[in-house]
Enzyme design. Structure first.
Site, PDB file in Angstrom:
ATOM      1  N   ASN A   1       2.626  -9.988  -4.373  1.00 39.34           N
ATOM      2  CA  ASN A   1       2.436  -9.184  -4.771  1.00 39.34           C
ATOM      3  C   ASN A   1       1.764  -9.205  -6.341  1.00 39.34           C
ATOM      4  O   ASN A   1       1.916  -9.607  -7.522  1.00 39.34           O
ATOM      5  CB  ASN A   1       3.399  -7.902  -5.396  1.00 39.34           C
ATOM      6  CG  ASN A   1       2.612  -6.542  -6.088  1.00 39.34           C
ATOM      7  OD1 ASN A   1       2.257  -6.464  -6.199  1.00 39.34           O
ATOM      8  ND2 ASN A   1       3.729  -5.773  -6.066  1.00 39.34           N
TER       9      ASN A   1
ATOM     10  N   CYS B   1      -0.713  -0.729  -9.104  1.00 36.78           N
ATOM     11  CA  CYS B   1      -1.121  -1.421  -8.108  1.00 36.78           C
ATOM     12  C   CYS B   1      -1.961  -0.794  -7.332  1.00 36.78           C
ATOM     13  O   CYS B   1      -2.980  -1.230  -6.176  1.00 36.78           O
ATOM     14  CB  CYS B   1      -0.108  -1.559  -7.073  1.00 36.78           C
ATOM     15  SG  CYS B   1       1.135  -2.763  -8.286  1.00 36.78           S
TER      16      CYS B   1
ATOM     17  N   HIS C   1      -1.364  -2.186   0.784  1.00 39.57           N
ATOM     18  CA  HIS C   1      -1.195  -2.853  -1.017  1.00 39.57           C
ATOM     19  C   HIS C   1      -0.017  -3.723  -0.664  1.00 39.57           C
ATOM     20  O   HIS C   1       1.139  -3.417   0.441  1.00 39.57           O
ATOM     21  CB  HIS C   1      -0.703  -1.496  -1.858  1.00 39.57           C
ATOM     22  CG  HIS C   1       0.173  -2.679  -3.231  1.00 39.57           C
ATOM     23  ND1 HIS C   1      -0.481  -4.042  -4.095  1.00 39.57           N
ATOM     24  CD2 HIS C   1       1.409  -2.502  -4.118  1.00 39.57           C
ATOM     25  CE1 HIS C   1       0.178  -3.901  -4.985  1.00 39.57           C
ATOM     26  NE2 HIS C   1       0.967  -3.592  -4.886  1.00 39.57           N
TER      27      HIS C   1
END
EC number: 2.3.1.180
Length: 328
Positions: free
Chosen positions: A285, A122, A255
């Site tokens: 996500n 990520c 993020h």
């Protein structure tokens, strides 16, 4: 003349298949797994996510986003002299050929530019931007296509409600160009391999078969604790390097993993929540794609304007984390 790198184009792409919490809840209920829209949203801030079709690969999503970024920058594919793709879900086992090379082919490029993948989960997009920034400042490259692209739905265990409700698929891209004006003001990258086990896909390919598990595993509480701790610190590191204060930031793009982590980071930086770009509610996500997706949406809807100071930061498996401070 001092060389800088500057964002001159952004782009994004989401697969057409949109799955709401209610739809996912019904699918899981058919397998005997209980959850609800309220349960998912209260823990993550997620209301929906997008899933790629079976025939769509990370490179396909990446190409859509790349074309948008190139169009905004007023460039043709062969104007690019380096492609960096951040992805934890590459097109091929073993990660070769690289997804970047596949993107190069699908864009129809014939200039033999360099192409490479970056893997920091990520944090991948932040790592990729920092890498591109260094190449441009060194004079080695002038126009770099940086992409985050993921099809995380392929590695989700839909028997594990704690993880399968959180992730989605998508891609985001930017074009970085050499500039005499400051653009990327600071980058800071970190990793701590001691925490490698808390977020991983603990399997590998052996003898043509998967040894171990090919599904994502996450220790949610451990990831949450680490993320909240490191995101504030790395943001301050980037600000200090650039000689700036948090109150000089126009936008924060963390993020897009969990709204509670994002809100906590903004508050610790002393930023009003109105200055944070949020897409996790509609995208889930999307790992390395989440920051460039959010950036492109905020650029195209007019929130982020030329001259704005934007902090982008992420955390990911490894454990990795980093920040990029950019002037648009």
């Amino acid at each position: 003349m001092t060389l800088y790198s500057k964002i001159i184009g952004t782009g994004s792409y989401l697969p057409e298949k949109r799955v709401t919490n209610q739809e996912l809840t019904e699918q899981l209920a058919a397998k005997g797994i209980e959850t609800s829209d309220e349960w998912i949203f209260s823990r993550s801030g997620i209301s929906a996510r997008h899933y790629a079709e079976p025939e769509q690969k990370s490179s396909d999503l990446a190409v859509h986003a790349a074309r948008q970024a190139l169009a905004m920058a007023g460039l043709q594919p062969d104007d690019i002299d380096l492609i960096i793709v951040a992805s934890s879900t590459p097109d091929f086992f073993g990660s070769f050929p690289s997804t970047a090379c596949i993107v190069q082919r699908k864009l129809g490029m014939s200039n033999h530019c360099a192409a490479v993948d970056v893997q920091a989960v990520c944090s991948g997009f932040v790592y990729a931007v920092a890498t591109a920034d260094s190449f441009i400042k060194s004079g080695a490259h002038k126009k770099v296509l940086v992409i985050g692209a993921e099809v995380f739905s392929r590695i989700l265990n839909f028997d594990d409600r704690g993880t399968c409700v959180l992730f989605g698929d998508g891609a985001g891209a930017i074009v970085l160009g050499a500039s005499s004006e400051p653009g990327i003001l600071a980058t800071k990258l970190h990793a701590d391999g001691r925490h490698a086990d808390i977020l991983s896909v603990p399997g590998n390919v052996s003898g043509g078969a998967v040894a171990g598990s090919a599904f994502l595993y996450m220790d949610g509480p451990a990831v949450f604790k680490l993320a909240v701790s490191v995101l504030e610190k790395v943001a301050h590191e980037a600000l200090e390097h650039a000689g700036m204060r948090a109150d000089q930031l126009d936008w924060l793009i963390p993020h897009q993993a969990n709204i509670r982590i994002m809100n906590s980071t903004a508050k610790k930086l002393g930023l009003p929540l109105e200055k944070m770009v949020v897409t996790v509610d509609q995208h889930g996500n999307t790992s390395a794609a989440s920051i460039p997706l959010a950036l492109d949406i905020a650029v195209r809807d007019g929130r982020i304007k030329k001259g704005d100071n934007v902090m982008m930061e992420g955390v990911g498996g490894g454990f990795t984390w980093g920040a990029v401070l950019a002037r648009m």
